[in-house]
Design an enzyme around this catalytic site. Structure first.
Site, PDB file in Angstrom:
ATOM      1  N   LYS A 145      -8.351   0.569  -4.997  1.00  0.00           N
ATOM      2  CA  LYS A 145      -9.534  -0.016  -4.364  1.00  0.00           C
ATOM      3  C   LYS A 145     -10.810   0.703  -4.759  1.00  0.00           C
ATOM      4  O   LYS A 145     -10.844   1.935  -4.831  1.00  0.00           O
ATOM      5  CB  LYS A 145      -9.407   0.079  -2.835  1.00  0.00           C
ATOM      6  CG  LYS A 145      -8.318  -0.803  -2.232  1.00  0.00           C
ATOM      7  CD  LYS A 145      -8.362  -0.694  -0.710  1.00  0.00           C
ATOM      8  CE  LYS A 145      -7.128  -1.247  -0.043  1.00  0.00           C
ATOM      9  NZ  LYS A 145      -6.988  -2.690  -0.123  1.00  0.00           N
TER      10      LYS A 145
ATOM     11  N   ASP B 154       0.843  -1.197   0.000  1.00  0.00           N
ATOM     12  CA  ASP B 154       0.000   0.000   0.000  1.00  0.00           C
ATOM     13  C   ASP B 154       0.875   1.243   0.000  1.00  0.00           C
ATOM     14  O   ASP B 154       1.800   1.338   0.809  1.00  0.00           O
ATOM     15  CB  ASP B 154      -0.866   0.048   1.268  1.00  0.00           C
ATOM     16  CG  ASP B 154      -2.104  -0.833   1.167  1.00  0.00           C
ATOM     17  OD1 ASP B 154      -2.224  -1.582   0.179  1.00  0.00           O
ATOM     18  OD2 ASP B 154      -2.945  -0.757   2.083  1.00  0.00           O
TER      19      ASP B 154
ATOM     20  N   GLY C 234      -0.294  -3.755   3.917  1.00  0.00           N
ATOM     21  CA  GLY C 234      -0.989  -2.470   3.895  1.00  0.00           C
ATOM     22  C   GLY C 234      -0.254  -1.455   4.724  1.00  0.00           C
ATOM     23  O   GLY C 234       0.715  -0.835   4.276  1.00  0.00           O
ATOM     24  N   SER C 235      -0.678  -1.326   5.984  1.00  0.00           N
ATOM     25  CA  SER C 235      -0.089  -0.317   6.863  1.00  0.00           C
ATOM     26  C   SER C 235       1.276  -0.749   7.373  1.00  0.00           C
ATOM     27  O   SER C 235       2.047   0.071   7.866  1.00  0.00           O
ATOM     28  CB  SER C 235      -1.028  -0.090   8.043  1.00  0.00           C
ATOM     29  OG  SER C 235      -2.370  -0.085   7.597  1.00  0.00           O
TER      30      SER C 235
END
Lengths: 293, 192
Positions: free
Chosen positions: A80, A23, A234-235
């Site tokens: 997304k 991400d 992601g994070s």
């Protein structure tokens, strides 16, 4: 010459296998991810941990952000859309995005229907918690699947639960006599043809990545050993204290997932992992994995 | 015969499965020591930036470069073709540079432009070969000693051979057609 065929949709996901999809929220992040060896990036306005914090309605990112990231790197760029929001998906396709993630991280736009993904030339990846959910998404045209895990937590427990569920159900289908497959399809709430196919082949017809909670090289290798074809982070990277170094380490651990010595070596001196929150501390109504069906 | 498939990232499992159909021993290669005792190496499709970065570790790129210069057979598909090329027109990639071809990455556009088409490949016989092109590269130019094996209708070069080095811009490993891999095995054994 045919474009948008099932083979090229599924094929791109096959090219991503053994890799890490990261991400990113800025072109600078995207360049760091590419330099670290990411096989693709997910272009976002906010990483899931920040979406959680911000609350409110989370929507598709501003096309300006997405286009800037597409310009910054030469690897595939994903983005997304909200569950069921087929116009956001149309917009992403018009932007020339390489893969659309119909994601529970965003606020769902339709509680009954997911996007009918066969209508699109661009391929889709969708989240799942078990085999039935995976097969419903594939039935709608998803060319790639990922476990949902619990995004933005840095807690791997849900990703493990979902990956084990999928693998257990596949093993069960393989052993089952053919004359019980219809009842099992009913039980799984999954298309019969796909159930019968897995009974024969012993594997999903599309690539299956792990997602939702990967924060360390060992997390990535854990998911690979559990049968994931690759991982989404992601994070976990850009919420850590040293994203460039951690990103590179997670890429190496994903490739050498069976080699504990290499995982040990790349795990040294990475700085702080993302802060994280235990899934158990999150009130049930705030869990993202329950979005979609 | 024992063939290694570079298994750093990408569609290596597909190549291994296809080689097994051809009754060949196929093993994944992630570290230099795994190159020992092989009769040839396949570098699969995947992300060429990722693969070249991972190859830079553990002296792997250097070792493969050395082997190729000694005449070791290598078959590169898509990203694998980029990896062994001597020049890449675009992108921040350092290929190992053993084959005299110049390539261009993502030459047909983004994923929505990925396509399937039937190819005429004379060395594989009359029957057309299923060409699966995914964010595919192309060969811009070939140097001395390189034989062009396949072109698209517009003349774009998409497969070539130089001695025991074989490349294609598409993905035979995503099809049921074994002829391209069999051709590589014939190159290794000296039949072709």
């Amino acid at each position: 010459m045919q474009t948008g065929t099932w083979k090229v949709k599924v094929g791109l996901a096959q090219m991503l296998k053994g890799g890490v999809i990261m991400d990113v929220v800025t072109p600078e992040h995207a360049k760091i991810a590419e330099a670290a060896g990411a096989c693709a990036v997910m272009a976002l306005e906010r990483v899931p941990a920040d979406i959680r914090k911000a609350g409110g309605v989370a929507r598709m990112s501003d096309p300006t952000v997405i286009e800037a990231i597409m310009k910054a790197v030469s690897i595939p760029v994903m983005a997304k859309c909200r569950i069921g929001h087929f116009v956001e998906a149309q917009v992403l396709q018009a932007l020339g995005i390489d893969y659309i993630d119909e994601s529970e991280v965003l606020t769902p736009a339709d509680e009954a229907h997911h996007v009918w993904k066969h209508d699109f030339k661009v391929p889709f990846v969708c989240g799942c918690r078990n085999l039935g959910e995976a097969l419903r998404r594939i039935g709608e045209g998803a060319a790639m699947i990922r476990t949902k895990g619990e995004a933005g937590t840095g807690d791997i427990v849900e990703a493990v639960r979902h990956m084990r569920a999928v693998q257990d159900e596949i093993r069960k289908l393989v052993k089952m006599p053919e004359n019980e497959l219809m009842a099992e399809a009913k039980e799984l709430q999954a298309p019969f043809e796909l159930v019968a196919e897995i009974h024969k082949t012993g594997k999903l017809p599309v690539v299956n990545f792990a997602a939702g909670g990967v924060a360390t090289p060992a997390d990535a290798a854990l998911m690979m050993q559990l049968g994931a074809d690759g991982v989404f982070v992601g994070s976990g990277i850009f919420k850590s204290s040293n994203p460039a170094v951690r990103a590179k380490a997670i890429v190496q651990a994903t490739t050498h997932y069976q080699d504990a010595k290499i995982i040990a070596r790349v795990s040294k001196n990475l700085g702080e992992a993302m802060p994280g929150m235990s899934v158990k501390q999150i009130p049930p109504e705030e869990l993202l994995a329950g979005r979609g069906w | 015969m024992k063939i290694g498939v570079l298994a750093l990232q990408g569609a290596f499992a597909e190549h291994i499965e296809l080689l097994k159909k051809l009754k060949v021993d196929a093993v994944p290669v992630r570290l230099p020591r795994q190159l020992e005792g092989l009769d040839g190496l396949i570098i699969p499709g995947g992300e060429s930036t990722t693969i070249t970065k991972l190859m830079a570790n553990y002296n792997l790129a250097h070792k493969i470069n050395e082997l190729a210069r000694e005449g070791f057979p290598i078959f590169g598909t898509c990203a694998g073709m980029i990896v062994i090329a001597s020049g890449v027109a675009n992108g921040k990639i350092t290929p190992i540079g053993v084959m005299a071809i110049k390539v261009k990455r993502n030459a047909f556009g983004r994923q929505v432009d990925s396509f399937e088409t039937e190819l005429s490949i004379p060395v594989l016989g009359k029957k057309p070969f299923p060409g699966v092109f995914i964010r595919a590269p192309l060969i811009e130019s070939v140097g001395r000693g390189v034989e062009v094996l396949a072109k698209l209708a517009d003349g774009t070069i998409v497969a070539a051979r130089q001695g025991k080095l074989l490349v294609c811009a598409f993905h035979p490993e995503l099809t049921d057609d074994l002829r391209f891999h069999r051709y590589f095995l014939d190159i290794i054994s000296g039949k072709r």
